[in-house]
Design a protein around this motif. Structure first.
Motif, PDB file in Angstrom:
ATOM      1  N   GLU A 126      -4.561  -5.265   4.888  1.00 31.45           N
ATOM      2  CA  GLU A 126      -3.924  -4.843   4.255  1.00 31.45           C
ATOM      3  C   GLU A 126      -5.054  -5.048   2.675  1.00 31.45           C
ATOM      4  O   GLU A 126      -4.388  -3.882   1.576  1.00 31.45           O
ATOM      5  CB  GLU A 126      -2.529  -5.315   4.120  1.00 31.45           C
ATOM      6  N   TYR A 145      -0.332   7.229  -8.664  1.00 31.51           N
ATOM      7  CA  TYR A 145       0.843   6.536  -8.343  1.00 31.51           C
ATOM      8  C   TYR A 145       0.342   5.527  -8.155  1.00 31.51           C
ATOM      9  O   TYR A 145      -0.705   4.574  -7.943  1.00 31.51           O
ATOM     10  CB  TYR A 145       0.577   6.719  -6.624  1.00 31.51           C
ATOM     11  N   HIS A 146       1.240   4.575  -7.805  1.00 29.25           N
ATOM     12  CA  HIS A 146       1.258   2.748  -7.086  1.00 29.25           C
ATOM     13  C   HIS A 146       0.427   2.770  -6.129  1.00 29.25           C
ATOM     14  O   HIS A 146       0.554   3.308  -5.152  1.00 29.25           O
ATOM     15  CB  HIS A 146       3.190   2.144  -7.124  1.00 29.25           C
ATOM     16  N   GLU A 148       0.829   0.733  -4.075  1.00 31.86           N
ATOM     17  CA  GLU A 148       1.195   0.028  -3.249  1.00 31.86           C
ATOM     18  C   GLU A 148       2.046   0.814  -2.306  1.00 31.86           C
ATOM     19  O   GLU A 148       2.250   0.817  -1.018  1.00 31.86           O
ATOM     20  CB  GLU A 148       2.038  -0.941  -3.724  1.00 31.86           C
ATOM     21  N   VAL A 149       2.623   2.443  -3.026  1.00 33.03           N
ATOM     22  CA  VAL A 149       3.192   2.995  -2.572  1.00 33.03           C
ATOM     23  C   VAL A 149       3.018   3.777  -1.381  1.00 33.03           C
ATOM     24  O   VAL A 149       3.316   4.596  -0.381  1.00 33.03           O
ATOM     25  CB  VAL A 149       4.149   3.456  -2.950  1.00 33.03           C
ATOM     26  N   ILE A 150       0.870   4.357  -1.713  1.00 32.85           N
ATOM     27  CA  ILE A 150       0.488   5.128  -1.384  1.00 32.85           C
ATOM     28  C   ILE A 150      -0.487   4.289  -0.023  1.00 32.85           C
ATOM     29  O   ILE A 150      -0.025   4.839   1.062  1.00 32.85           O
ATOM     30  CB  ILE A 150      -1.172   5.364  -1.911  1.00 32.85           C
ATOM     31  N   LEU A 151      -0.621   2.912  -0.152  1.00 32.80           N
ATOM     32  CA  LEU A 151      -0.705   1.843   1.538  1.00 32.80           C
ATOM     33  C   LEU A 151       0.372   2.125   2.114  1.00 32.80           C
ATOM     34  O   LEU A 151      -0.150   2.094   3.238  1.00 32.80           O
ATOM     35  CB  LEU A 151      -1.748   0.655   0.229  1.00 32.80           C
ATOM     36  N   PHE A 152       1.227   1.591   1.211  1.00 34.96           N
ATOM     37  CA  PHE A 152       2.941   2.127   2.433  1.00 34.96           C
ATOM     38  C   PHE A 152       3.106   3.206   3.590  1.00 34.96           C
ATOM     39  O   PHE A 152       3.232   2.996   4.340  1.00 34.96           O
ATOM     40  CB  PHE A 152       4.300   1.234   1.881  1.00 34.96           C
ATOM     41  N   SER A 153       2.310   3.987   2.573  1.00 35.69           N
ATOM     42  CA  SER A 153       3.095   5.450   3.086  1.00 35.69           C
ATOM     43  C   SER A 153       1.623   5.693   4.405  1.00 35.69           C
ATOM     44  O   SER A 153       2.536   6.202   5.343  1.00 35.69           O
ATOM     45  CB  SER A 153       2.854   6.582   2.603  1.00 35.69           C
ATOM     46  N   LEU A 155      -0.014   3.484   5.959  1.00 38.92           N
ATOM     47  CA  LEU A 155      -0.536   2.824   6.780  1.00 38.92           C
ATOM     48  C   LEU A 155       1.117   2.844   7.497  1.00 38.92           C
ATOM     49  O   LEU A 155       1.330   2.394   9.244  1.00 38.92           O
ATOM     50  CB  LEU A 155      -0.039   0.812   6.476  1.00 38.92           C
ATOM     51  N   SER A 156       2.429   3.099   6.989  1.00 29.74           N
ATOM     52  CA  SER A 156       3.306   3.329   8.314  1.00 29.74           C
ATOM     53  C   SER A 156       3.315   4.045   9.335  1.00 29.74           C
ATOM     54  O   SER A 156       3.514   3.836  10.181  1.00 29.74           O
ATOM     55  CB  SER A 156       4.169   3.708   7.406  1.00 29.74           C
ATOM     56  N   THR A 157       2.821   5.867   8.726  1.00 26.55           N
ATOM     57  CA  THR A 157       2.010   6.856   9.649  1.00 26.55           C
ATOM     58  C   THR A 157       0.942   5.526  10.766  1.00 26.55           C
ATOM     59  O   THR A 157       0.950   6.267  12.295  1.00 26.55           O
ATOM     60  CB  THR A 157       1.833   7.666   8.763  1.00 26.55           C
ATOM     61  N   LEU A 184      -2.641  13.341   5.843  1.00 22.09           N
ATOM     62  CA  LEU A 184      -2.239  11.717   4.903  1.00 22.09           C
ATOM     63  C   LEU A 184      -3.537  11.917   3.744  1.00 22.09           C
ATOM     64  O   LEU A 184      -3.617  10.860   2.579  1.00 22.09           O
ATOM     65  CB  LEU A 184      -2.956  11.031   5.387  1.00 22.09           C
TER      66      LEU A 184
ATOM     67  N   PHE B 152       6.165  14.027  11.499  1.00 20.33           N
ATOM     68  CA  PHE B 152       6.309  12.894  12.430  1.00 20.33           C
ATOM     69  C   PHE B 152       5.814  11.458  11.011  1.00 20.33           C
ATOM     70  O   PHE B 152       5.569  10.769  10.828  1.00 20.33           O
ATOM     71  CB  PHE B 152       4.465  12.708  12.477  1.00 20.33           C
ATOM     72  N   SER B 153       4.729  12.431  10.380  1.00 26.13           N
ATOM     73  CA  SER B 153       4.217  11.510   9.314  1.00 26.13           C
ATOM     74  C   SER B 153       5.307  11.219   8.353  1.00 26.13           C
ATOM     75  O   SER B 153       5.651   9.898   8.023  1.00 26.13           O
ATOM     76  CB  SER B 153       3.105  12.395   8.132  1.00 26.13           C
ATOM     77  N   SER B 156       7.615   9.023   9.812  1.00 23.00           N
ATOM     78  CA  SER B 156       6.770   7.032  10.078  1.00 23.00           C
ATOM     79  C   SER B 156       7.395   6.509   8.848  1.00 23.00           C
ATOM     80  O   SER B 156       7.921   4.600   9.133  1.00 23.00           O
ATOM     81  CB  SER B 156       5.731   7.381  10.884  1.00 23.00           C
ATOM     82  N   THR B 157       7.039   6.978   7.900  1.00 22.42           N
ATOM     83  CA  THR B 157       6.736   6.893   6.756  1.00 22.42           C
ATOM     84  C   THR B 157       8.329   6.045   6.425  1.00 22.42           C
ATOM     85  O   THR B 157       8.752   4.650   6.051  1.00 22.42           O
ATOM     86  CB  THR B 157       6.480   7.129   5.139  1.00 22.42           C
ATOM     87  N   THR B 160       9.935   2.925   8.566  1.00 27.35           N
ATOM     88  CA  THR B 160       9.642   1.258   8.132  1.00 27.35           C
ATOM     89  C   THR B 160       9.785   0.915   6.488  1.00 27.35           C
ATOM     90  O   THR B 160       9.359  -0.052   6.031  1.00 27.35           O
ATOM     91  CB  THR B 160       7.828   1.525   8.506  1.00 27.35           C
ATOM     92  N   TRP B 164       9.338  -2.675   4.608  1.00 30.54           N
ATOM     93  CA  TRP B 164       8.777  -3.000   2.628  1.00 30.54           C
ATOM     94  C   TRP B 164       9.608  -3.028   1.634  1.00 30.54           C
ATOM     95  O   TRP B 164       8.939  -4.325   0.826  1.00 30.54           O
ATOM     96  CB  TRP B 164       7.792  -1.617   1.962  1.00 30.54           C
ATOM     97  N   ARG B 168       9.248  -6.707  -0.738  1.00 27.12           N
ATOM     98  CA  ARG B 168       8.070  -7.204  -1.713  1.00 27.12           C
ATOM     99  C   ARG B 168       9.381  -6.905  -2.927  1.00 27.12           C
ATOM    100  O   ARG B 168       9.932  -5.551  -3.179  1.00 27.12           O
ATOM    101  CB  ARG B 168       7.824  -6.029  -2.221  1.00 27.12           C
ATOM    102  N   VAL B 183       5.022  10.507  -3.302  1.00 26.96           N
ATOM    103  CA  VAL B 183       4.193  10.250  -2.181  1.00 26.96           C
ATOM    104  C   VAL B 183       4.432  11.471  -1.168  1.00 26.96           C
ATOM    105  O   VAL B 183       3.598  11.624  -0.488  1.00 26.96           O
ATOM    106  CB  VAL B 183       3.711   8.713  -2.147  1.00 26.96           C
ATOM    107  N   LEU B 184       5.714  11.550  -0.636  1.00 30.86           N
ATOM    108  CA  LEU B 184       5.851  12.141   0.488  1.00 30.86           C
ATOM    109  C   LEU B 184       5.608  14.126   0.822  1.00 30.86           C
ATOM    110  O   LEU B 184       4.983  14.501   1.283  1.00 30.86           O
ATOM    111  CB  LEU B 184       6.987  11.279   1.198  1.00 30.86           C
TER     112      LEU B 184
END
Lengths: 189, 189
Positions: A126, A145-146, A148-153, A155-157, A184, B152-153, B156-157, B160, B164, B168, B183-184
DNA sequence: TAACAAAACTAACGCTTGTTAGTTTAACTT
DNA sequence: AAGTTAAACTAACAAGCGTTAGTTTTGTTA
């Protein structure tokens, strides 16, 4: 000619059962029955249930770690790195979709040593991903963007992809890669 | 003044334990110990372990179903509907982050009746979401990717998110909503 | 204070779990 | 054909599971 060993066969069968019902729900007798043998016979090939789990999970985690390190070391833009990571996830998902269930849902049932090793690999992974995103934002390639939010989005997918891949008739790998990259990446660029 | 019943307390404690270790791993004795009573005492308030699980999951599924139907019936654009759905997910995640673990990971351990009811609700939910996306594509509000991949994308986010949110430090709800929508949505518009 | 109901308790049940010990079968190698 | 080894078997164990029955404690109401 490479034949798969009995141990590998146990792990393959166990992966499928763990995928369907979860590690804790699947008994050694369940695994044995699925192979048309008795539970005690499994112990000629493996040391115990716990070993099956850690073989499945740690081997996969290694795969992700190696893949990520390769991407990180390449001399390409941040966006291209994100693309490579996405493609790696798709590749691993297609090849190990059943084993991925254990990694996602049952990693907390690993014991001391293995658990620590797994968590470390996961955190490093991560952190590498986070750095790529930050690097992309600094370079102006990725929207601010943050991170962390991009990473989370993303990675979740990617982490849930194995579920959808199984559910809807195993699409062609290359099409899947293209679709995932599109959805993505376009959102953050 | 509303005091919570003993039964509700059991469900709350069980939710927390299920979140940490999973339904199958948590024993009735574990739940009892966490409440400083004996396992047999639990049966003065509930009919069994299975009932705890279905109360947790079905109550939450109902929440999603009602929320989705409300969004669907509103007279707004498709994009606005997607926004409302995202906000609903964030609201439910913030209020029930521990119970969501059971819904996501342990729904397959529901029995016959409850299992069927849950799967039906889940399918209906996804179908409603799918229709919103298709409607958005037809109206030119949403990019013409495969609706399934977009669905799906996003799902999923959202599904999950509870992980997160816990990990955090529980960010402010409104900031979280804004970030998630950004983001979405920006990726598909 | 006596009566009653709620909620705890102890003890035990039948069953499943992962695992072991010791033995028999099956499949190659010489 | 004899010997060897890999891989199956049967039988059993100690521990843990969800749950039940019957009893005692606790707290409230009459």
């Amino acid at each position: 000619m490479k034949t798969i060993s009995r141990k590998e066969e146990i792990i393959r069968v166990a992966s499928r059962l763990f995928y369907e019902k979860g590690y804790k729900t699947v008994s050694m007798r369940d695994i044995a029955t699925a192979m048309n043998i008795k539970a005690a016979s499994l112990y000629n090939h493996i040391n115990g249930k716990q070993e099956i789990l850690s073989e499945i999970i740690l081997k996969l985690a290694e795969e992700f770690t190696v893949g990520m390190e390769k991407v990180v070391s390449e001399n390409i833009s941040a966006i291209e790195k994100v693309e490579k990571v996405i493609e790696m996830h798709v590749d691993i998902t297609v090849n190990y979709s059943e084993a991925l269930a254990a990694l996602n849902n049952d990693w907390m049932h690993l014991e001391e040593e293995d658990l620590k090793a797994f968590v470390k690999m996961r955190e490093d992974y991560e952190e590498n991903f986070r750095k790529i995103i930050k690097q992309g934002i600094d370079a102006g390639e990725i929207k601010a963007y943050h991170p962390e939010v991009i990473l989370f989005s993303i990675l979740s997918t990617l982490r849930t992809l194995y579920l959808w891949y199984q559910k809807r008739g195993k699409i062609d790998v290359n099409i899947l890669k293209k679709d995932m990259v599109s959805v993505l990446i376009k959102g953050i660029k």
